[in-house]
Design a protein around this motif. Structure first.
Motif, short mmCIF file in Angstrom:
data_model
loop_
_atom_site.label_atom_id
_atom_site.label_comp_id
_atom_site.label_asym_id
_atom_site.label_seq_id
_atom_site.Cartn_x
_atom_site.Cartn_y
_atom_site.Cartn_z
N LEU A 48 36.36 49.25 45.49
CA LEU A 48 35.76 49.54 43.95
C LEU A 48 35.19 48.37 43.46
CD1 LEU A 48 35.41 51.55 41.75
CD2 LEU A 48 38.04 50.97 41.28
N TYR A 49 36.03 47.01 43.59
CA TYR A 49 35.58 45.74 42.93
C TYR A 49 34.23 45.30 43.48
CZ TYR A 49 35.07 40.60 42.29
OH TYR A 49 34.73 39.44 42.12
N VAL A 50 33.82 45.45 44.64
CA VAL A 50 32.58 45.14 45.21
C VAL A 50 31.62 46.29 44.69
CG1 VAL A 50 31.28 45.28 47.26
CG2 VAL A 50 33.55 44.28 47.40
N ALA A 51 31.90 47.43 44.50
CA ALA A 51 30.93 48.35 43.86
C ALA A 51 30.87 48.13 42.59
CB ALA A 51 31.55 50.00 44.10
N VAL A 52 31.46 47.59 41.87
CA VAL A 52 31.51 47.37 40.52
C VAL A 52 30.52 46.11 40.25
CG1 VAL A 52 32.58 46.60 38.13
CG2 VAL A 52 33.63 48.34 39.57
N GLN A 53 30.80 45.12 41.04
CA GLN A 53 29.96 43.88 40.98
C GLN A 53 28.55 44.32 41.50
OE1 GLN A 53 30.69 41.19 39.74
NE2 GLN A 53 32.93 40.83 39.65
N LEU A 63 36.58 41.26 32.85
CA LEU A 63 37.39 42.07 32.01
C LEU A 63 36.68 43.49 32.56
CD1 LEU A 63 37.57 40.40 28.62
CD2 LEU A 63 39.28 40.88 30.06
N ILE A 64 35.22 43.54 32.67
CA ILE A 64 34.58 44.76 33.02
C ILE A 64 35.38 45.20 34.58
CG2 ILE A 64 32.44 45.90 34.10
CD1 ILE A 64 31.11 44.00 31.96
N CYS A 65 35.54 44.44 35.20
CA CYS A 65 36.03 44.76 36.58
C CYS A 65 37.66 45.04 36.48
CB CYS A 65 36.07 43.40 37.48
SG CYS A 65 34.31 43.22 38.29
N VAL A 66 38.13 44.64 35.57
CA VAL A 66 39.86 45.04 35.44
C VAL A 66 39.81 46.47 34.87
CG1 VAL A 66 41.89 44.71 33.82
CG2 VAL A 66 40.79 42.69 34.90
N VAL A 67 38.79 46.74 33.76
CA VAL A 67 38.78 48.17 33.20
C VAL A 67 38.32 49.22 34.49
CG1 VAL A 67 37.44 49.54 31.52
CG2 VAL A 67 38.28 47.20 31.08
N ARG A 92 52.94 55.23 36.62
CA ARG A 92 51.57 54.74 36.03
C ARG A 92 51.41 53.50 35.47
NH1 ARG A 92 52.63 59.94 33.28
NH2 ARG A 92 53.39 59.00 31.82
N LYS A 93 52.57 53.13 34.86
CA LYS A 93 52.49 51.55 34.29
C LYS A 93 52.44 50.73 35.57
CE LYS A 93 55.85 48.88 31.74
NZ LYS A 93 57.19 48.69 31.40
N SER A 94 53.02 50.95 36.45
CA SER A 94 52.90 50.08 37.81
C SER A 94 51.53 49.91 38.38
CB SER A 94 54.03 50.52 38.75
OG SER A 94 55.26 50.22 38.41
N LEU A 95 50.72 51.13 38.31
CA LEU A 95 49.54 51.14 39.14
C LEU A 95 48.65 50.20 37.97
CD1 LEU A 95 49.28 54.82 40.11
CD2 LEU A 95 48.98 52.94 41.70
N VAL A 96 48.64 50.57 36.89
CA VAL A 96 47.87 49.84 35.85
C VAL A 96 48.06 48.25 36.22
CG1 VAL A 96 47.49 49.08 33.32
CG2 VAL A 96 47.98 51.63 34.18
N ILE A 97 49.34 47.80 36.35
CA ILE A 97 49.79 46.21 36.60
C ILE A 97 49.05 45.73 37.88
CG2 ILE A 97 51.47 44.81 36.70
CD1 ILE A 97 53.10 46.18 34.67
N ALA A 102 42.55 42.73 40.48
CA ALA A 102 41.52 42.37 40.00
C ALA A 102 41.38 41.03 39.56
CB ALA A 102 41.36 43.13 38.55
N ILE A 103 42.44 40.29 39.28
CA ILE A 103 42.59 38.74 39.01
C ILE A 103 42.42 38.22 40.45
CG2 ILE A 103 44.30 36.94 38.59
CD1 ILE A 103 45.31 38.80 36.37
#
Length: 337
Positions: free
Chosen positions: A99-104, A126-130, A243-248, A254-255
């Protein structure tokens, strides 16, 4: 006599618990020493007397990026395997890296490398994180909330998502401007020689902001490792923590991906090595050891390839080869059960 017997049993249990804690602390101490030695060699090996300052100015940011990347991958993989209740699944296997590769690719295809979305590393990050957070929440809605989701179904969906993102990215890369593709290519392959130093400080700040939100949940992971039904019966708000863990996890992946690029199978190797080393259910130990193993693997691997063997092969390639073979072995072993 009964009192003496009870006291004897209590003392024996106390000694046993203390001994177990000491045994669990030994791998942490050994790994910490190995990491410190590897870091010292990485910084000081093959430095000419006249270029010490210049060499350290290049090596220190690279080392910090490796440590942050290793810590993020180690933490996120152990937590991801706990909340999915499976030792094969990792965020990378489920297609989050793709997904990161696709966003870039979309950013460079639509806006171009000269746009602020591509040229500004912080906005790009930040865009990739979102998008990765939204993708993880979509994955949660699609798969992990289903009661009948088994390992084969989850793997199938993960592989389909990963293949879709890769195919979509490949198609766009075929029709993109060749000059844009050359710039984009440097972001799509893991390289510790091409670290995105511009977001090091931002990454560190984001991680520090995340820590208070996850520390209190570590004790719940011990219970969640028993399974969803048992966790709910024991009073854990399973869906909320998941849900919280998946966001983190999405933010941490992403980092690590934004810093050095995608490293697909490192998490799988690190998590399984950690569980073999640490015969415990306590995530306070599993998470620490997983992060240390991941950091040591990256630092020592980069040290061996770059400083000792003088090879140009990225350490991520070696990790992916070993990890891919180990992943097929795990699938084969699961099919026999």
């Amino acid at each position: 006599m009964q009192a003496n017997l009870e006291q004897s049993v209590f003392n024996n249990k106390g000694k046993k618990v203390k001994k177990n804690k000491q045994n669990l602390n030994i791998p942490i101490a050994i790994l910490s020493i190995l990491i410190l030695v590897s870091c010292a060699l990485f910084l000081t090996l093959e430095i000419n007397s006249g270029s010490t300052q210049y060499a350290l100015s290049k090596r220190i940011p690279k080392l910090i990026a490796i440590v942050i990347t290793g810590g993020c991958i180690g933490f996120s993989t152990i937590v991801f395997q706990t909340i999915t209740d499976n030792r094969i699944l990792t965020p990378s296997v489920m297609g989050i890296d793709s997904l990161y590769v696709a966003v870039q690719t979309v950013i460079y295809f639509v806006f171009g490398s000269a746009s602020v979305f591509a040229s500004n590393p912080r906005i790009n990050f930040l865009i990739c994180v979102v998008f990765m957070v939204l993708g993880s929440l979509g994955l949660y809605k699609l798969i992990f909330k289903r009661e009948d989701a088994n390992i084969m179904f989850i793997l199938l969906i993960g592989m389909i998502c990963g293949t879709f993102f890769k195919s979509f990215s490949s198609f766009m890369q075929m029709v993109i401007d060749p000059n844009e593709f050359l710039i984009l290519q440097s972001k799509l392959f893991a390289s510790f020689n091409n670290v995105n130093v511009d977001i090091l400080l931002l990454s560190a700040v984001v991680i520090l902001l995340i820590v208070p939100f996850i520390v209190d949940d570590i004790k719940f992971f011990d219970v969640m490792s028993l399974g969803k039904d048992q966790s709910i019966n024991l009073g854990v708000d399973y869906d909320k923590i998941m849900r919280k863990s998946l966001v983190i996890i999405s933010i941490l992946i992403a980092i690590s991906t934004a810093l050095v690029g995608p490293v697909t199978f490192l998490g799988l190797l690190v998590a399984n090595v950690t569980r073999e080393m640490m015969k415990t259910y306590k995530h306070s130990y599993l998470i620490i050891v997983s992060m240390l193993v991941s950091i040591f693997a990256l630092v020592f691997g980069q040290l061996m390839l770059e400083r000792i063997l003088h090879l140009t092969t990225p350490v991520s390639v070696i990790i992916d080869i070993i990890g891919g073979i180990y992943f097929m072995y795990l699938l084969y072993k699961e099919s026999k059960i």
